[in-house]
Design an enzyme around this catalytic site. Structure first.
Site, mmCIF file in Angstrom:
data_model
loop_
_atom_site.group_PDB
_atom_site.id
_atom_site.type_symbol
_atom_site.label_atom_id
_atom_site.label_comp_id
_atom_site.label_asym_id
_atom_site.label_seq_id
_atom_site.Cartn_x
_atom_site.Cartn_y
_atom_site.Cartn_z
ATOM 1 N N ASP A 94 58.622 -52.465 104.098
ATOM 2 C CA ASP A 94 59.152 -52.664 102.750
ATOM 3 C C ASP A 94 58.406 -51.745 101.798
ATOM 4 O O ASP A 94 57.630 -50.883 102.218
ATOM 5 C CB ASP A 94 59.029 -54.130 102.330
ATOM 6 C CG ASP A 94 57.584 -54.546 102.075
ATOM 7 O OD1 ASP A 94 56.650 -53.796 102.446
ATOM 8 O OD2 ASP A 94 57.382 -55.627 101.494
ATOM 9 N N LYS A 149 65.180 -53.484 108.633
ATOM 10 C CA LYS A 149 64.008 -54.180 108.098
ATOM 11 C C LYS A 149 64.166 -55.688 108.234
ATOM 12 O O LYS A 149 63.250 -56.385 108.671
ATOM 13 C CB LYS A 149 63.778 -53.804 106.633
ATOM 14 C CG LYS A 149 62.571 -54.481 105.998
ATOM 15 C CD LYS A 149 62.256 -53.878 104.650
ATOM 16 C CE LYS A 149 63.222 -54.305 103.575
ATOM 17 N NZ LYS A 149 63.081 -55.744 103.210
#
Length: 233
Positions: free
Chosen positions: A161, A143
């Protein structure tokens, strides 16, 4: 931070694979992003940063922390260190003192100093432009790597997220039980022309409109395109 077209061209993305949505669903997704784009044509990260290294550090610090909390701590840090050399020279203890208001600050300080040293040793002090090289750095997961690639280098990738995970499953855009499943699904169904900014549109939508406990559906610009059964209309 400004990147030239030739610099961006050096980052190669693999072709997106997998099943494409049917025509009606593709049209719905197209309209969702058209509306989000109309409302915010040039979305930006809410993390404060000065260059690619400070962006990388800010994103590492944002793990299990809010952007607002990170932004309160980083101005003092970045005033002293905005390059890998300066960050490494500060040392773990000094970095720790500067970020101690952020959760997991001890581990994060250790990772920031370690990744700064690796940037100097392996990459000439530059932030690398591939996911593989980024995730080889301490404290950098997939991420974080995608955020850096997207924001710093204009690579059309999506970093899933908690906000994107929620919004994507609610609408739905790409359903999945893990962030990796949602990421793969989104990169498959989001129209190419919207892929660069899709990450920020979905984060901001989830942060300020499609909230976890009580989504603010009455002011949602895409409420009529949403199939979430628990809408607050």
């Amino acid at each position: 931070m400004a990147e030239t077209i030739s610099q961006r061209a050096r980052v190669v993305k693999k072709p997106r694979a997998g099943r494409r949505p049917a025509a009606a669903e593709a049209a719905r997704i197209e309209e969702i992003f058209a509306r989000l784009a109309a409302a915010n044509p040039e979305p930006k990260t809410e993390l404060g940063y000065k260059n690619s290294i400070t962006l990388l550090v800010a994103v590492v610090l944002s793990a299990q922390a809010t952007d607002a909390g990170v932004n309160k701590a980083t101005p003092a840090l970045f005033a002293l260190a905005d390059t890998p050399a300066k960050m490494a020279a500060l040392g773990e203890e000094r970095v720790r003192d500067l970020i101690k208001t952020i959760g997991l600050y001890r581990a994060k300080a250790k990772n920031i100093v370690a990744l700064s040293r690796l940037l100097l040793e392996r990459h000439g002090g530059d932030v690398p432009r591939t996911r593989e090289e980024l995730t080889a750095l301490p404290g950098v997961g997939g991420k974080t790597a995608n955020v850096v690639l997207n924001v710093a280098f204009g690579v059309p990738v999506i970093a899933v997220d908690t906000h994107i995970f929620r919004v994507s499953n609610r609408l739905p855009l790409a359903s999945g039980k893990t962030p990796e499943e949602v990421e793969a699904g989104l990169e498959r169904v989001v129209p190419v022309k919207y892929l660069l900014h899709a990450h920020h549109w979905l984060i901001l939508h989830g942060r300020y409109v499609c909230k976890a406990r009580r989504p603010e559906c009455p002011r949602c610009p895409i409420a009529d395109l949403c199939r979430f059964k628990a809408k607050t209309l």
